[in-house]
Design a protein around this motif. Structure first.
Motif, short mmCIF file in Angstrom:
data_model
loop_
_atom_site.label_atom_id
_atom_site.label_comp_id
_atom_site.label_asym_id
_atom_site.label_seq_id
_atom_site.Cartn_x
_atom_site.Cartn_y
_atom_site.Cartn_z
N LEU A 1 -28.57 -9.65 -9.58
CA LEU A 1 -28.73 -11.33 -10.19
C LEU A 1 -29.37 -11.45 -11.48
O LEU A 1 -29.15 -12.14 -12.08
CB LEU A 1 -29.51 -12.21 -9.27
N PHE A 2 -29.74 -9.93 -11.60
CA PHE A 2 -30.28 -9.80 -13.58
C PHE A 2 -28.95 -9.56 -13.65
O PHE A 2 -28.90 -9.73 -15.27
CB PHE A 2 -30.52 -9.02 -13.39
N CYS A 3 -27.83 -9.60 -13.90
CA CYS A 3 -26.95 -8.89 -14.60
C CYS A 3 -26.01 -10.04 -15.78
O CYS A 3 -26.02 -10.60 -15.78
CB CYS A 3 -25.23 -8.76 -14.00
N GLY A 4 -26.08 -8.66 -17.46
CA GLY A 4 -25.61 -9.71 -18.50
C GLY A 4 -24.92 -8.98 -19.03
O GLY A 4 -24.13 -9.48 -20.11
N CYS A 5 -23.99 -8.85 -17.79
CA CYS A 5 -22.62 -8.23 -18.37
C CYS A 5 -21.50 -9.29 -18.17
O CYS A 5 -21.79 -10.19 -17.67
CB CYS A 5 -22.60 -6.36 -17.58
N ILE B 1 -28.76 7.67 -16.21
CA ILE B 1 -29.09 6.65 -15.38
C ILE B 1 -29.58 5.61 -16.40
O ILE B 1 -30.42 6.15 -16.81
CB ILE B 1 -30.10 7.84 -14.71
N ASP B 2 -29.20 4.57 -15.34
CA ASP B 2 -29.92 3.40 -16.17
C ASP B 2 -30.80 2.63 -15.33
O ASP B 2 -31.01 2.56 -13.97
CB ASP B 2 -28.62 1.76 -15.94
N LEU B 3 -31.78 3.05 -15.68
CA LEU B 3 -32.88 1.58 -15.54
C LEU B 3 -33.03 0.27 -16.51
O LEU B 3 -32.79 0.49 -17.28
CB LEU B 3 -34.07 2.82 -15.72
N TYR C 1 -35.00 -6.57 -19.40
CA TYR C 1 -34.52 -7.00 -18.46
C TYR C 1 -33.93 -8.10 -19.13
O TYR C 1 -34.49 -9.01 -19.95
CB TYR C 1 -35.26 -7.83 -17.55
N ALA C 2 -32.89 -8.19 -20.18
CA ALA C 2 -32.28 -9.27 -20.65
C ALA C 2 -31.77 -10.53 -20.21
O ALA C 2 -30.97 -10.99 -19.05
CB ALA C 2 -31.44 -8.63 -21.57
N LYS C 3 -33.52 -11.63 -20.49
CA LYS C 3 -32.72 -12.64 -19.42
C LYS C 3 -32.26 -14.03 -20.40
O LYS C 3 -32.92 -14.65 -21.39
CB LYS C 3 -34.24 -13.76 -19.35
N ARG D 1 -30.49 -8.94 -5.21
CA ARG D 1 -29.13 -8.70 -4.64
C ARG D 1 -28.87 -7.26 -5.37
O ARG D 1 -27.63 -7.20 -4.81
CB ARG D 1 -29.18 -9.68 -4.56
N ARG D 2 -29.74 -6.21 -5.35
CA ARG D 2 -28.85 -5.24 -5.56
C ARG D 2 -29.11 -3.79 -4.71
O ARG D 2 -30.38 -3.11 -5.32
CB ARG D 2 -28.69 -4.48 -6.85
N ARG D 3 -28.81 -3.67 -3.77
CA ARG D 3 -29.56 -3.13 -2.03
C ARG D 3 -28.19 -1.26 -2.98
O ARG D 3 -27.72 -1.01 -2.33
CB ARG D 3 -28.83 -3.82 -1.23
N VAL E 1 -28.76 2.57 -12.16
CA VAL E 1 -29.92 2.61 -10.87
C VAL E 1 -30.30 1.59 -10.75
O VAL E 1 -30.71 0.64 -9.75
CB VAL E 1 -30.75 3.99 -10.67
N GLN E 2 -31.72 1.20 -11.74
CA GLN E 2 -32.13 -0.49 -12.21
C GLN E 2 -33.49 0.39 -12.04
O GLN E 2 -34.74 0.25 -12.27
CB GLN E 2 -31.79 -1.20 -12.19
N ASP E 3 -34.14 0.07 -10.17
CA ASP E 3 -34.84 0.37 -9.87
C ASP E 3 -34.73 0.93 -8.51
O ASP E 3 -34.30 0.84 -7.55
CB ASP E 3 -35.84 -1.24 -10.08
C1 LIG Z 1 -21.59 -2.42 -16.44
S1 LIG Z 1 -23.15 -2.12 -15.60
C2 LIG Z 1 -23.61 -0.40 -15.11
C3 LIG Z 1 -21.83 -0.25 -13.73
C4 LIG Z 1 -22.11 -0.85 -12.76
N1 LIG Z 1 -21.66 -2.07 -12.46
C5 LIG Z 1 -24.16 -0.37 -12.00
O1 LIG Z 1 -24.50 -1.25 -12.22
O2 LIG Z 1 -23.77 0.47 -12.23
C6 LIG Z 1 -24.45 -2.15 -17.17
C7 LIG Z 1 -25.55 -1.61 -16.85
O3 LIG Z 1 -26.37 -2.47 -18.16
C8 LIG Z 1 -27.41 -2.37 -17.53
N2 LIG Z 1 -27.66 -4.32 -17.00
C9 LIG Z 1 -26.94 -5.69 -17.06
N3 LIG Z 1 -27.24 -6.27 -17.09
C10 LIG Z 1 -28.63 -6.48 -17.66
C11 LIG Z 1 -29.49 -6.86 -18.60
N4 LIG Z 1 -29.81 -8.16 -17.89
N5 LIG Z 1 -30.77 -6.74 -18.93
C12 LIG Z 1 -30.31 -5.44 -18.75
N6 LIG Z 1 -29.96 -4.71 -18.50
C13 LIG Z 1 -28.55 -4.96 -17.47
C14 LIG Z 1 -27.97 -2.31 -16.35
O4 LIG Z 1 -28.44 -1.43 -16.42
C15 LIG Z 1 -26.43 -1.87 -15.85
O5 LIG Z 1 -27.14 -0.30 -15.45
#
Ligand SMILES: C[S@@+](CC[C@H](N)C(=O)[O-])C[C@H]1O[C@@H](n2cnc3c(N)ncnc32)[C@H](O)[C@@H]1O
Ligand code: SF4
Length: 451
Positions: free
Chosen positions: A75-79, A220-222, A254-256, A195-197, A183-185
């Motif tokens: 749900l947080f995803c900004g990609c 590691i991404d958090l 977290y980029a909202k 919704r990232r279990r 990883v995130q958290d």
């Molecule tokens: C393309 S994803 C990494 C690979 C894979 N999709 C995953 O989630 O494990 C890139 C990273 O962007 C970060 N990310 C995604 N949405 C974000 C948001 N709204 N704000 C900050 N970081 C975000 C997360 O830490 C994520 O791991």
């Protein structure tokens, strides 16, 4: 210094709530300059012209390949993500991607050297081992990988665990030397809310598997600022990550941006930490990583002294692009795949954002960029200044444009020596605000907030 002492020190970074909300403005993250809202439609031949101009040089290239697919949406995803569980759809995309590689490379008289290759997404590891082999073979058919090339990939641990590490092994064999795990958290309540279990056990065993296989550079991404996070709760994630000792840690704010990513609206605002709490989470995590032996790089990366990012930072060879902070091995970059952005001969080029139109265009042999931006001399000058601030927290005063910095200095974010403008330790945490002073276009665009 023991960890407690350092935490006491981090308490000193205290910003009054009123000031924090004033500083928490909407400012670019400067993964490019000018930023993406400045990109516009360009002539269909421009990309080819720039590729051909680049071909006159001997410079190496950096390649970015975007695999947009994910099996579920966090749900947080900004990609830039396409939800997909169908194998035929992924294969169809890959077929077009391979054709794009071939078409773009046909602009070069000779095989160009590649110093950096990055697979990002979405989730690149939704591809099968066979598909990775084909992708790699095609890239190698059209480009020459330098022996010391950095070959990296973003990995969702949930996609590489069920096969007992076979996919990780095949990536190692193909030549990947840097992996980045999302990883995130580790906290189950936070995970549930976004919704990232992804159980802690899953994260740890994937990490250890990668180490076993000989990956020497693991990131590691958090993310801080997610629902239900507090300083205490997030510190548990931080401590567990420190035990793993990854080579790099990206600690993203977290980029909202719900106006761009509608699914973020499913996260109720009341579950999010307040601005002050979010800032404290960051300051606390930052202090823990630094006491744990990590160098703070830019605004959101941490790395061990042995990691090349650390050397690049100290040698001032760090740069920033759409993938974040990176070692500058090549200035020019080609982006392949949906939404990818490249930078060739001082111009940005962005591919189409819609899957159907991207594939249709490639099928017709059309790889012209959908959007782009050719930098003026003034843009190039400002880009250098902004990159220097974002990467090294300082910039040489010589040749700087006239900018009123009184407020930043009074706020204690910046100071001057005879030669340079330098961010204070507090200013480093708000470096986007300082960089924005040198942006000729900041008024145009809606960005995530600084904290
Ligand atoms: C393309 S994803 C990494 C690979 C894979 N999709 C995953 O989630 O494990 C890139 C990273 O962007 C970060 N990310 C995604 N949405 C974000 C948001 N709204 N704000 C900050 N970081 C975000 C997360 O830490 C994520 O791991
Ligand atoms: S964070 Fe990663 S896995 Fe989650 S939706 Fe975004 S790209 Fe996909």
């Amino acid at each position: 210094m023991n960890r407690k002492a350092c935490l006491a020190q981090s308490d000193l970074i205290h910003v009054m709530p009123e000031l924090l909300s004033q500083w928490n403005s909407s400012v670019p993250r400067y993964t490019s300059y000018p930023t993406a809202p400045q990109f516009h439609e360009i002539s269909t031949s421009l990309y080819q012209e720039k590729l051909r101009a680049f071909d006159q040089s001997e410079k190496p290239l950096s390649l970015y390949v975007h695999i947009p697919f994910c099996r579920s949406m966090c749900l947080f995803c900004g990609c830039s993500v396409v939800l997909n569980r169908r194998a035929d759809r992924a294969q169809q995309y890959l077929d077009h991607l391979l054709k794009e590689v071939e078409l773009v490379a046909s602009n070069f008289c000779k095989k160009r050297k590649v110093a950096q290759l990055h697979l990002g997404g979405g989730t690149p590891t939704t591809l099968s081992e066979k598909q990775f082999e084909i992708l790699f073979a095609t890239i190698q058919e059209h480009f020459t990988m330098l022996p010391e090339a950095e070959i990296s990939i973003e990995i969702d641990p949930r996609t590489v665990l069920t096969d007992d590490g076979k996919k990780l092994l095949s990536l190692k064999r193909l030549g990947f030397n840097r992996v980045s795990f999302g990883v995130q958290d580790l906290d189950p309540q936070v995970q549930e809310a976004v919704r990232r279990r992804q159980s802690e056990e899953m994260t740890v065993s994937t990490f250890l598997k990668a180490r076993d296989l000989g990956f020497h550079s693991i990131n590691i991404d958090l993310i801080y600022g997610l629902p239900f996070q507090t300083v205490d709760r997030f510190s548990k994630t931080v401590e567990k990550i420190l035990e793993l000792k990854p080579d790099r840690i990206a600690l993203f704010s977290y980029a909202k941006i719900p106006w761009l990513k509608k699914h973020q609206m499913a996260i109720p605002d009341k579950t999010l930490p307040s601005t002050e709490e979010k800032f404290r989470i960051y300051v606390d995590a930052r202090a823990r990583f630094m006491t744990g032996g990590y160098t703070a790089i830019g605004m959101d990366h941490f790395c061990l002294a042995s990691d090349p990012l650390s050397t690049a930072y100290f040698q001032k060879k760090l740069t920033r692009n759409f993938q974040g902070y990176t070692v500058e091995l090549a200035e020019d970059m080609i982006g392949f795949g949906l939404t990818s952005i490249g930078f060739i001969e001082n111009a940005y080029f962005q591919n189409r954002k819609d899957l159907e139109s991207y594939q249709k265009a490639v099928a017709k042999g059309d790889v012209s960029a959908a959007k782009g931006y050719v930098l003026t001399e003034e843009d190039i000058r400002r880009r250098k200044i902004i990159l220097s601030l974002m990467c090294h927290f300082e910039v040489e005063k010589r040749g700087l444009p006239e900018v009123d910095l009184t407020q930043l200095k009074e706020e204690g974010l910046l100071f001057e020596t005879q030669e340079a403008l330098i961010a204070t330790p507090l200013g480093r945490l708000f470096i986007r605000r300082i960089a924005a002073k040198f942006d000729a276009y900041t008024a145009q665009g809606n960005f995530s907030r600084v904290v």
